[in-house]
Structure formats: structure tokens, C-alpha cells
Design a protein around this motif. Sequence first.
Motif, PDB file in Angstrom:
ATOM      1  N   HIS A  65       0.833  -1.204   0.000  1.00 52.84           N
ATOM      2  CA  HIS A  65       0.000   0.000   0.000  1.00 52.84           C
ATOM      3  C   HIS A  65       0.866   1.252   0.000  1.00 52.84           C
ATOM      4  O   HIS A  65       0.655   2.166  -0.785  1.00 52.84           O
ATOM      5  CB  HIS A  65      -0.934   0.007   1.215  1.00 52.84           C
ATOM      6  N   ASP A  66       1.856   1.292   0.863  1.00 56.92           N
ATOM      7  CA  ASP A  66       2.669   2.495   0.983  1.00 56.92           C
ATOM      8  C   ASP A  66       3.606   2.695  -0.195  1.00 56.92           C
ATOM      9  O   ASP A  66       3.902   3.808  -0.567  1.00 56.92           O
ATOM     10  CB  ASP A  66       3.473   2.490   2.280  1.00 56.92           C
ATOM     11  N   ALA A  67       4.052   1.613  -0.812  1.00 59.28           N
ATOM     12  CA  ALA A  67       4.937   1.739  -1.972  1.00 59.28           C
ATOM     13  C   ALA A  67       4.229   2.455  -3.107  1.00 59.28           C
ATOM     14  O   ALA A  67       4.851   3.154  -3.893  1.00 59.28           O
ATOM     15  CB  ALA A  67       5.413   0.365  -2.430  1.00 59.28           C
ATOM     16  N   HIS A  68       2.920   2.330  -3.161  1.00 63.39           N
ATOM     17  CA  HIS A  68       2.166   3.017  -4.208  1.00 63.39           C
ATOM     18  C   HIS A  68       1.995   4.495  -3.895  1.00 63.39           C
ATOM     19  O   HIS A  68       1.826   5.304  -4.801  1.00 63.39           O
ATOM     20  CB  HIS A  68       0.804   2.365  -4.396  1.00 63.39           C
ATOM     21  N   THR A  69       2.007   4.870  -2.630  1.00 64.98           N
ATOM     22  CA  THR A  69       1.841   6.279  -2.275  1.00 64.98           C
ATOM     23  C   THR A  69       3.162   7.015  -2.159  1.00 64.98           C
ATOM     24  O   THR A  69       3.196   8.231  -2.224  1.00 64.98           O
ATOM     25  CB  THR A  69       1.058   6.446  -0.950  1.00 64.98           C
ATOM     26  N   HIS A  70       4.270   6.281  -2.007  1.00 65.90           N
ATOM     27  CA  HIS A  70       5.583   6.921  -1.934  1.00 65.90           C
ATOM     28  C   HIS A  70       6.024   7.288  -3.340  1.00 65.90           C
ATOM     29  O   HIS A  70       6.022   6.455  -4.237  1.00 65.90           O
ATOM     30  CB  HIS A  70       6.619   5.976  -1.302  1.00 65.90           C
ATOM     31  N   GLU A  71       6.382   8.527  -3.544  1.00 64.16           N
ATOM     32  CA  GLU A  71       6.845   8.978  -4.848  1.00 64.16           C
ATOM     33  C   GLU A  71       8.290   8.552  -5.033  1.00 64.16           C
ATOM     34  O   GLU A  71       9.162   8.959  -4.286  1.00 64.16           O
ATOM     35  CB  GLU A  71       6.717  10.500  -4.948  1.00 64.16           C
ATOM     36  N   GLN A  72       8.512   7.719  -6.027  1.00 62.83           N
ATOM     37  CA  GLN A  72       9.861   7.244  -6.313  1.00 62.83           C
ATOM     38  C   GLN A  72      10.645   8.370  -6.979  1.00 62.83           C
ATOM     39  O   GLN A  72      10.221   8.926  -7.977  1.00 62.83           O
ATOM     40  CB  GLN A  72       9.801   6.019  -7.217  1.00 62.83           C
ATOM     41  N   GLU A  73      11.765   8.720  -6.386  1.00 62.18           N
ATOM     42  CA  GLU A  73      12.592   9.797  -6.923  1.00 62.18           C
ATOM     43  C   GLU A  73      13.413   9.297  -8.096  1.00 62.18           C
ATOM     44  O   GLU A  73      13.641   8.103  -8.249  1.00 62.18           O
ATOM     45  CB  GLU A  73      13.511  10.333  -5.818  1.00 62.18           C
ATOM     46  N   GLU A  74      13.875  10.233  -8.920  1.00 68.87           N
ATOM     47  CA  GLU A  74      14.683   9.877 -10.077  1.00 68.87           C
ATOM     48  C   GLU A  74      15.927   9.114  -9.626  1.00 68.87           C
ATOM     49  O   GLU A  74      16.637   9.532  -8.717  1.00 68.87           O
ATOM     50  CB  GLU A  74      15.095  11.143 -10.828  1.00 68.87           C
ATOM     51  N   GLY A  75      16.170   7.986 -10.259  1.00 70.56           N
ATOM     52  CA  GLY A  75      17.335   7.170  -9.935  1.00 70.56           C
ATOM     53  C   GLY A  75      17.136   6.255  -8.738  1.00 70.56           C
ATOM     54  O   GLY A  75      18.006   5.454  -8.418  1.00 70.56           O
ATOM     55  N   GLU A  76      16.034   6.362  -8.071  1.00 74.84           N
ATOM     56  CA  GLU A  76      15.768   5.540  -6.892  1.00 74.84           C
ATOM     57  C   GLU A  76      15.160   4.204  -7.326  1.00 74.84           C
ATOM     58  O   GLU A  76      14.254   4.169  -8.153  1.00 74.84           O
ATOM     59  CB  GLU A  76      14.797   6.271  -5.960  1.00 74.84           C
ATOM     60  N   THR A  77      15.667   3.124  -6.776  1.00 72.89           N
ATOM     61  CA  THR A  77      15.111   1.811  -7.093  1.00 72.89           C
ATOM     62  C   THR A  77      13.841   1.584  -6.280  1.00 72.89           C
ATOM     63  O   THR A  77      13.610   2.231  -5.258  1.00 72.89           O
ATOM     64  CB  THR A  77      16.120   0.691  -6.758  1.00 72.89           C
ATOM     65  N   ARG A  78      13.038   0.632  -6.737  1.00 74.20           N
ATOM     66  CA  ARG A  78      11.812   0.287  -6.010  1.00 74.20           C
ATOM     67  C   ARG A  78      12.160  -0.222  -4.618  1.00 74.20           C
ATOM     68  O   ARG A  78      11.478   0.086  -3.657  1.00 74.20           O
ATOM     69  CB  ARG A  78      11.035  -0.773  -6.786  1.00 74.20           C
ATOM     70  N   GLU A  79      13.249  -0.963  -4.515  1.00 73.92           N
ATOM     71  CA  GLU A  79      13.672  -1.505  -3.214  1.00 73.92           C
ATOM     72  C   GLU A  79      13.984  -0.370  -2.232  1.00 73.92           C
ATOM     73  O   GLU A  79      13.616  -0.424  -1.067  1.00 73.92           O
ATOM     74  CB  GLU A  79      14.885  -2.425  -3.366  1.00 73.92           C
ATOM     75  N   HIS A  80      14.672   0.658  -2.722  1.00 74.36           N
ATOM     76  CA  HIS A  80      14.986   1.802  -1.870  1.00 74.36           C
ATOM     77  C   HIS A  80      13.710   2.540  -1.478  1.00 74.36           C
ATOM     78  O   HIS A  80      13.559   2.974  -0.330  1.00 74.36           O
ATOM     79  CB  HIS A  80      15.964   2.756  -2.567  1.00 74.36           C
ATOM     80  N   ALA A  81      12.792   2.686  -2.423  1.00 79.33           N
ATOM     81  CA  ALA A  81      11.516   3.351  -2.126  1.00 79.33           C
ATOM     82  C   ALA A  81      10.770   2.594  -1.026  1.00 79.33           C
ATOM     83  O   ALA A  81      10.199   3.206  -0.118  1.00 79.33           O
ATOM     84  CB  ALA A  81      10.662   3.452  -3.387  1.00 79.33           C
ATOM     85  N   VAL A  82      10.790   1.258  -1.092  1.00 77.90           N
ATOM     86  CA  VAL A  82      10.126   0.448  -0.069  1.00 77.90           C
ATOM     87  C   VAL A  82      10.798   0.639   1.285  1.00 77.90           C
ATOM     88  O   VAL A  82      10.140   0.765   2.310  1.00 77.90           O
ATOM     89  CB  VAL A  82      10.093  -1.043  -0.482  1.00 77.90           C
ATOM     90  N   LEU A  83      12.125   0.711   1.294  1.00 76.91           N
ATOM     91  CA  LEU A  83      12.856   0.917   2.551  1.00 76.91           C
ATOM     92  C   LEU A  83      12.556   2.287   3.160  1.00 76.91           C
ATOM     93  O   LEU A  83      12.640   2.469   4.375  1.00 76.91           O
ATOM     94  CB  LEU A  83      14.359   0.752   2.337  1.00 76.91           C
ATOM     95  N   GLN A  84      12.218   3.260   2.341  1.00 80.94           N
ATOM     96  CA  GLN A  84      11.936   4.613   2.813  1.00 80.94           C
ATOM     97  C   GLN A  84      10.493   4.794   3.271  1.00 80.94           C
ATOM     98  O   GLN A  84      10.122   5.872   3.718  1.00 80.94           O
ATOM     99  CB  GLN A  84      12.253   5.629   1.706  1.00 80.94           C
ATOM    100  N   ARG A  85       9.717   3.762   3.161  1.00 81.23           N
ATOM    101  CA  ARG A  85       8.291   3.875   3.476  1.00 81.23           C
ATOM    102  C   ARG A  85       8.048   4.221   4.941  1.00 81.23           C
ATOM    103  O   ARG A  85       8.865   3.921   5.810  1.00 81.23           O
ATOM    104  CB  ARG A  85       7.568   2.587   3.136  1.00 81.23           C
ATOM    105  N   VAL A  86       6.920   4.822   5.169  1.00 75.92           N
ATOM    106  CA  VAL A  86       6.440   5.073   6.521  1.00 75.92           C
ATOM    107  C   VAL A  86       5.183   4.231   6.649  1.00 75.92           C
ATOM    108  O   VAL A  86       4.232   4.394   5.884  1.00 75.92           O
ATOM    109  CB  VAL A  86       6.118   6.570   6.742  1.00 75.92           C
ATOM    110  N   GLY A  87       5.174   3.312   7.579  1.00 77.80           N
ATOM    111  CA  GLY A  87       4.068   2.371   7.720  1.00 77.80           C
ATOM    112  C   GLY A  87       2.788   3.013   8.227  1.00 77.80           C
ATOM    113  O   GLY A  87       2.767   4.147   8.722  1.00 77.80           O
ATOM    114  N   PHE A  88       1.722   2.254   8.108  1.00 73.13           N
ATOM    115  CA  PHE A  88       0.402   2.733   8.515  1.00 73.13           C
ATOM    116  C   PHE A  88       0.376   3.134   9.988  1.00 73.13           C
ATOM    117  O   PHE A  88      -0.206   4.151  10.346  1.00 73.13           O
ATOM    118  CB  PHE A  88      -0.656   1.661   8.241  1.00 73.13           C
TER     119      PHE A  88
END
Length: 113
Positions: A65-88
Amino acid sequence: MLIAFKSKSSPEVLMYQEHAQRILDLLHKNPTRGVITAAEAAHALSVLENEVAESKLHPETDVEHDAHTHEQEEGETREHAVLQRVGFAARAFPLLEMLRTAKAENENIIWGI
């Protein structure tokens, strides 16, 4: 768009609409504007606490759910975006605190007004 939750019993809580949407959907509330009355606060608190507990039991659903709301920055991998998530649980915490205080002080919570 930001949603400002207000109550006489607590400081204002600001949330992005896409993050507040999940909470408001659980409470069957409109994101544009609404109220959680003092009488509804106990039920709302129970619903959100149960969802927080569930999200902790099934973190993979929370990540998706959060991976879809986190805006992936240029050059950022999906894995990094998931690690940067803030949980519910972390996102809901300020509103949970507001609900606890509103319940204790018999106050309403409003937004969009």
C-alpha cells in the motif's frame, strides 16, 4: 492536497489526502470535509487500533500500500523506495493520539471546514 484535522482538545494534525484516505475509508468518512463526533471517537479509535495491529501482523500488505503512495525519486530503485516507506502505524499515530484526547475530553474532530 493536505487535510487538517482539528479539535479543541489537541494541536492540529496535517496529513496528505492520499495517506488520510485509508484512515477515512476505514471510518466511512468523506475526505473533503467531515467530523468525528465525541460519541464516535471510541469506535473510531477501536477501528484504527485494530487496523494498526493488523498492519503490524501483515507488514507485506502495508508495504504494498505504501509503496504506491511513496513517490519514487529519479534514480531511486523500487527496493529503496520500499525501505523509505512510513508504515500505517506511524502515519496513523498522530490521529490516534488526537482521538484519544478527543474521547477523554469529549470533543469533536473536524476537517475541511
